[in-house]
Design a protein around this motif. Structure first.
Motif, PDB file in Angstrom:
ATOM      1  N   PHE A 162       0.829  -1.214   0.000  1.00 36.16           N
ATOM      2  CA  PHE A 162       0.000   0.000   0.000  1.00 36.16           C
ATOM      3  C   PHE A 162       0.861   1.261   0.000  1.00 36.16           C
ATOM      4  O   PHE A 162       0.618   2.197  -0.776  1.00 36.16           O
ATOM      5  N   LEU A 163       1.875   1.297   0.834  1.00 44.16           N
ATOM      6  CA  LEU A 163       2.731   2.483   0.933  1.00 44.16           C
ATOM      7  C   LEU A 163       3.464   2.759  -0.377  1.00 44.16           C
ATOM      8  O   LEU A 163       3.601   3.915  -0.798  1.00 44.16           O
ATOM      9  N   PHE A 164       3.930   1.712  -1.047  1.00 46.56           N
ATOM     10  CA  PHE A 164       4.567   1.915  -2.355  1.00 46.56           C
ATOM     11  C   PHE A 164       3.570   2.493  -3.357  1.00 46.56           C
ATOM     12  O   PHE A 164       3.906   3.387  -4.137  1.00 46.56           O
ATOM     13  N   LYS A 165       2.358   1.974  -3.331  1.00 48.98           N
ATOM     14  CA  LYS A 165       1.367   2.391  -4.318  1.00 48.98           C
ATOM     15  C   LYS A 165       0.912   3.836  -4.131  1.00 48.98           C
ATOM     16  O   LYS A 165       0.478   4.485  -5.092  1.00 48.98           O
ATOM     17  N   ILE A 222       9.971   1.132   2.315  1.00 56.72           N
ATOM     18  CA  ILE A 222      11.301   0.519   2.357  1.00 56.72           C
ATOM     19  C   ILE A 222      11.706   0.217   3.796  1.00 56.72           C
ATOM     20  O   ILE A 222      12.277  -0.843   4.089  1.00 56.72           O
ATOM     21  N   ALA A 223      11.410   1.137   4.712  1.00 55.76           N
ATOM     22  CA  ALA A 223      11.730   0.905   6.126  1.00 55.76           C
ATOM     23  C   ALA A 223      10.981  -0.317   6.652  1.00 55.76           C
ATOM     24  O   ALA A 223      11.543  -1.136   7.390  1.00 55.76           O
ATOM     25  N   GLU A 233      11.127  -5.192   8.951  1.00 58.36           N
ATOM     26  CA  GLU A 233      10.187  -6.234   9.373  1.00 58.36           C
ATOM     27  C   GLU A 233      10.172  -7.431   8.424  1.00 58.36           C
ATOM     28  O   GLU A 233      10.479  -8.547   8.831  1.00 58.36           O
ATOM     29  N   ILE A 234       9.837  -7.189   7.159  1.00 56.91           N
ATOM     30  CA  ILE A 234       9.606  -8.318   6.246  1.00 56.91           C
ATOM     31  C   ILE A 234      10.878  -9.112   5.997  1.00 56.91           C
ATOM     32  O   ILE A 234      10.885 -10.345   6.084  1.00 56.91           O
ATOM     33  N   THR A 269      11.906  -2.507  -3.357  1.00 55.75           N
ATOM     34  CA  THR A 269      12.895  -2.067  -2.370  1.00 55.75           C
ATOM     35  C   THR A 269      14.303  -2.202  -2.924  1.00 55.75           C
ATOM     36  O   THR A 269      15.130  -1.280  -2.804  1.00 55.75           O
ATOM     37  N   TYR A 270      14.597  -3.322  -3.550  1.00 59.45           N
ATOM     38  CA  TYR A 270      15.932  -3.512  -4.147  1.00 59.45           C
ATOM     39  C   TYR A 270      16.182  -2.474  -5.242  1.00 59.45           C
ATOM     40  O   TYR A 270      17.299  -1.951  -5.363  1.00 59.45           O
TER      41      TYR A 270
END
Length: 322
Positions: free
Chosen positions: A119-122, A130-131, A136-137, A165-166
């Motif tokens: 959701f945050l990326f979108k 990214i944080a 966490e993930i 993220t990468y």
């Protein structure tokens, strides 16, 4: 998705050393073996450690117990994300965070982190996403754990957030690999197109220009079929930039002009400053300096109106005069 990883993460977050945490409760070596996944701890010891960490004991003791109500909320969140209903998705995320400050089930907690980062990326909050992925993930779940997810949407989202993220962290080989994996689970044609586009970006960053062009064209074909006008603009503009770098000026001009046509016909006025700038750069290479300056000044005017940083366009103009 293992208890010892959750335990180690929380201790690290609280900045408590193993020696200090173990003191008066359990031997240091036993705690080390627990955090490394080699041994378990008794419930009484876990309760004492949880109290020292300032969290409910159930956060560790009930890590295999899933909440039915939380399952319903996660299902609602998936449905909203699939439909790009981001306002509704945000409400569900808020509801979960208020009512479940500690998600006991390690599986459900991982599901929530994956969906929230997606959701945050979108919604263009990449730094927060990214944080979340990094803290966490990546800490709690490994690729081998994906076998526990029965809904392929979670696997699709997992690969998307890792790949993105990468890419943002300039780890382009990993980004390329994860976007390929993401494509295998992409649940819509637009998702596949996004995978092609991001594979193109990763490929370009690895200096594989011809492959980048080919992948971007694959994305463009799908966007055209879906009438996704902003993405059609972005693809034409990006392909134009790739051809410009490849010194294929006529092909670059063709795609830039198609991007300009899309922006004008679809009233994508916020994108005009970008394409005017790129056309200016193109005509500078052509040594058509009058046209180059005309487009660069149009870009500059729009950037001043939108209060976007104009420095790169100023720099391009100065380079023509000197």
């Amino acid at each position: 998705m293992y208890l010892h990883k959750r335990f180690q993460k929380l201790r690290t977050l609280k900045q408590i050393s193993r020696q200090d945490l173990a003191k008066g409760i359990v031997s240091y070596s036993h705690l080390c073996n627990f955090e490394s996944g080699r041994h378990n701890l008794s419930d009484d010891i876990i309760k004492a450690l949880a109290d020292k960490l300032g969290v409910p004991a159930e956060y560790f003791l009930a890590h295999n117990i899933r909440s039915r109500r939380l399952n319903e909320l996660l299902s609602n969140l998936v449905a909203f994300l699939k439909n790009n209903s981001y306002s509704e998705a945000e409400n569900v995320i808020y509801n979960i965070e208020v009512n479940y400050p500690y998600i006991n089930s390690t599986f459900q907690e991982t599901c929530f982190y994956i969906l929230k980062s997606y959701f945050l990326f979108k919604i263009q909050r990449a730094s927060e996403a990214i944080a979340l992925v990094t803290d966490e993930i990546m800490y709690l779940v490994e690729e081998k754990d994906l076998k526990y997810f029965t809904d392929p949407y979670f696997i699709e989202s997992y690969y998307y957030v890792l790949a993105t993220t990468y890419l943002r962290n300039k780890e382009y080989i990993k980004s390329y690999d994860f976007f390929l994996k993401y494509m295998n689970y992409a649940s819509s044609d637009l998702s596949k197109a996004d995978a092609y586009y991001n594979l193109s970006v990763s490929s370009y960053r690895m200096n594989h220009l011809s492959n980048a062009i080919s992948l971007a064209k694959e994305a463009l074909e799908i966007y055209l079929d879906e009438l996704a006008w902003v993405k059609i603009f972005d693809s034409h503009n990006f392909i134009g930039c790739l051809y410009l770098e490849d010194k294929s000026l006529d092909l670059a001009e063709s795609h830039f002009l198609k991007a300009l046509d899309v922006a004008k016909k679809m009233n994508l006025n916020n994108l005009l400053e970008k394409i005017y700038h790129n056309l200016g750069l193109l005509y500078k290479v052509y040594k058509n300096f009058d046209a180059a300056l005309e487009y660069l000044y149009m870009s500059l005017d729009l950037k001043k109106q939108s209060k976007n940083n104009p420095n790169i366009t100023y720099y391009a103009i100065i380079n023509i005069y000197i």
